[in-house]
Design an enzyme around this catalytic site. Structure first.
Site, PDB file in Angstrom:
ATOM      1  N   ASP A 121      -3.480   6.121   6.493  1.00 23.34           N
ATOM      2  CA  ASP A 121      -4.125   7.401   7.275  1.00 23.34           C
ATOM      3  C   ASP A 121      -4.765   6.765   8.292  1.00 23.34           C
ATOM      4  O   ASP A 121      -4.480   6.314   9.352  1.00 23.34           O
ATOM      5  CB  ASP A 121      -4.540   8.214   6.263  1.00 23.34           C
ATOM      6  CG  ASP A 121      -4.880   9.776   6.865  1.00 23.34           C
ATOM      7  OD1 ASP A 121      -4.509  10.069   8.104  1.00 23.34           O
ATOM      8  OD2 ASP A 121      -5.564  10.435   6.240  1.00 23.34           O
ATOM      9  N   GLU A 170       0.739  -1.093   0.095  1.00 16.90           N
ATOM     10  CA  GLU A 170      -0.029  -0.008  -0.030  1.00 16.90           C
ATOM     11  C   GLU A 170       0.919   1.139  -0.070  1.00 16.90           C
ATOM     12  O   GLU A 170       1.845   1.213   0.609  1.00 16.90           O
ATOM     13  CB  GLU A 170      -0.837   0.048   1.294  1.00 16.90           C
ATOM     14  CG  GLU A 170      -1.855   1.015   1.573  1.00 16.90           C
ATOM     15  CD  GLU A 170      -2.853   1.293   0.707  1.00 16.90           C
ATOM     16  OE1 GLU A 170      -2.502   2.025  -0.510  1.00 16.90           O
ATOM     17  OE2 GLU A 170      -4.063   1.455   0.939  1.00 16.90           O
ATOM     18  N   ASP A 197      -0.992  11.403  -5.814  1.00 14.93           N
ATOM     19  CA  ASP A 197      -1.479  12.269  -6.607  1.00 14.93           C
ATOM     20  C   ASP A 197      -2.353  13.367  -5.808  1.00 14.93           C
ATOM     21  O   ASP A 197      -2.805  13.026  -4.614  1.00 14.93           O
ATOM     22  CB  ASP A 197      -2.507  11.789  -7.657  1.00 14.93           C
ATOM     23  CG  ASP A 197      -3.925  11.474  -7.046  1.00 14.93           C
ATOM     24  OD1 ASP A 197      -3.916  10.566  -5.926  1.00 14.93           O
ATOM     25  OD2 ASP A 197      -4.869  11.809  -7.773  1.00 14.93           O
ATOM     26  N   PHE A 246      -1.104  16.459   3.753  1.00 16.57           N
ATOM     27  CA  PHE A 246      -1.240  15.954   2.460  1.00 16.57           C
ATOM     28  C   PHE A 246      -0.063  15.913   1.554  1.00 16.57           C
ATOM     29  O   PHE A 246       0.400  16.985   1.234  1.00 16.57           O
ATOM     30  CB  PHE A 246      -2.634  16.492   1.773  1.00 16.57           C
ATOM     31  CG  PHE A 246      -3.109  15.693   0.583  1.00 16.57           C
ATOM     32  CD1 PHE A 246      -3.839  14.684   0.792  1.00 16.57           C
ATOM     33  CD2 PHE A 246      -2.422  16.172  -0.886  1.00 16.57           C
ATOM     34  CE1 PHE A 246      -4.391  14.129  -0.346  1.00 16.57           C
ATOM     35  CE2 PHE A 246      -3.061  15.370  -1.827  1.00 16.57           C
ATOM     36  CZ  PHE A 246      -3.767  14.514  -1.474  1.00 16.57           C
ATOM     37  N   VAL A 247       0.624  14.561   1.188  1.00 11.94           N
ATOM     38  CA  VAL A 247       1.584  14.777   0.330  1.00 11.94           C
ATOM     39  C   VAL A 247       1.250  14.208  -0.975  1.00 11.94           C
ATOM     40  O   VAL A 247       0.277  13.437  -1.183  1.00 11.94           O
ATOM     41  CB  VAL A 247       2.589  13.340   1.142  1.00 11.94           C
ATOM     42  CG1 VAL A 247       3.158  14.203   2.571  1.00 11.94           C
ATOM     43  CG2 VAL A 247       2.130  12.215   1.154  1.00 11.94           C
TER      44      VAL A 247
HETATM   45  P1  5GP Z   1      -7.181   5.864   5.117  1.00 13.65           P
HETATM   46  O1  5GP Z   1      -8.187   4.936   4.612  1.00 13.65           O
HETATM   47  O2  5GP Z   1      -5.909   4.981   5.392  1.00 13.65           O
HETATM   48  O3  5GP Z   1      -7.536   7.271   5.885  1.00 13.65           O
HETATM   49  O4  5GP Z   1      -6.586   6.416   3.593  1.00 13.65           O
HETATM   50  C1  5GP Z   1      -5.804   5.814   2.584  1.00 13.65           C
HETATM   51  C2  5GP Z   1      -6.073   6.431   1.189  1.00 13.65           C
HETATM   52  O5  5GP Z   1      -6.188   7.607   1.464  1.00 13.65           O
HETATM   53  C3  5GP Z   1      -4.668   6.225   0.425  1.00 13.65           C
HETATM   54  O6  5GP Z   1      -4.734   5.016  -0.036  1.00 13.65           O
HETATM   55  C4  5GP Z   1      -4.591   7.377  -0.499  1.00 13.65           C
HETATM   56  O7  5GP Z   1      -5.599   7.067  -1.572  1.00 13.65           O
HETATM   57  C5  5GP Z   1      -5.235   8.448   0.367  1.00 13.65           C
HETATM   58  N1  5GP Z   1      -4.430   9.475   1.025  1.00 13.65           N
HETATM   59  C6  5GP Z   1      -4.220   9.491   2.358  1.00 13.65           C
HETATM   60  N2  5GP Z   1      -3.346  10.358   2.752  1.00 13.65           N
HETATM   61  C7  5GP Z   1      -2.807  10.777   1.570  1.00 13.65           C
HETATM   62  C8  5GP Z   1      -1.943  11.760   1.243  1.00 13.65           C
HETATM   63  O8  5GP Z   1      -1.280  12.382   2.240  1.00 13.65           O
HETATM   64  N3  5GP Z   1      -1.702  11.956  -0.118  1.00 13.65           N
HETATM   65  C9  5GP Z   1      -2.329  11.351  -1.105  1.00 13.65           C
HETATM   66  N4  5GP Z   1      -2.124  11.605  -2.359  1.00 13.65           N
HETATM   67  N5  5GP Z   1      -3.420  10.478  -0.849  1.00 13.65           N
HETATM   68  C10 5GP Z   1      -3.735   9.968   0.365  1.00 13.65           C
END
Ligand code: 5GP
Length: 188
Positions: free
Chosen positions: A113, A109, A169, A162-163
């Site tokens: 987050d 992965e 992207d 946010f990176v």
């Molecule tokens: P989670 O469900 O763990 O909160 O989020 C995971 C998904 O959110 C990742 O697979 C990605 O698509 C997106 N995401 C989370 N943080 C970032 C970030 O800092 N940058 C980007 N481009 N996508 C993120």
């Protein structure tokens, strides 16, 4: 270091206000992960599964650092939407082509987050009865985690920001940056 140093002629590098991880830092860590995985799975069957599209750079680099035979497959999920994510919804837009029942699966992965996306995907994969299922994540944002997840391999902890870059992207832009960085406010 100036973002444009890495991409002197690039328009998109100009949208970056800060580099968090340089290409060299990323490659060094990916090499370590590849060695670790190769040692842990030596003489075992291994299927490496990546989740598109964010994982594309990491997967390509990591696979070249793994020195044992592996099979490779991908799934794809719907793109980042905070509202959907907060409810734990993930839409599978492309499923695996290789059956995973009875196989050792290493799930790759890009970023974790809250953990809701990965949690959903792991539950989906576990239901198919793999022999083992481990996770390798490149970037971890532990601050906002809502569910405990077993992350066997991890590239970097990163701040709760946010990176973009290295496959990640913002609205389908910036995936091709060779580093990981933060965008200027005006780029959003
Ligand atoms: P989670 O469900 O763990 O909160 O989020 C995971 C998904 O959110 C990742 O697979 C990605 O698509 C997106 N995401 C989370 N943080 C970032 C970030 O800092 N940058 C980007 N481009 N996508 C993120």
């Amino acid at each position: 270091m100036n973002p444009s140093d890495f991409f002197p002629y690039s328009e998109i590098a100009k949208d970056v206000r800060e580099i968090l991880l340089t290409p060299e830092q990323i490659q060094r860590r990916v090499a370590e992960l590849g060695q670790q995985i190769s040692t842990d799975y030596v003489a075992q069957d291994l299927l490496v599964v990546g989740v598109l599209k964010g994982v594309l750079m990491f997967m390509a680099d990591l696979l070249r650092q793994i020195t044992i035979p592996v099979a490779v497959d991908f799934i794809a999920v719907s793109s980042y939407s905070p509202e959907a994510r907060d409810k734990g919804f993930v839409r599978l837009v492309k499923d695996l082509e290789i059956p995973i029942t009875g196989r050792n699966v290493l799930f790759i992965e890009d970023v974790v987050d809250t953990g809701l996306t990965l949690n959903y995907l792991l539950r989906n994969l576990r239901a198919r009865n793999p022999a083992s299922l481990e996770v390798c994540v490149m970037f971890d944002k532990p601050v906002r985690r809502l569910v405990e997840l077993p992350l066997r391999y991890k590239g970097f902890d990163i701040p709760d920001q946010f990176v973009v870059g290295y496959g990640l992207d913002y609205r389908e832009k910036y995936r091709n940056l060779p580093f990981v960085g933060l965008l200027k406010a005006e780029a959003f």
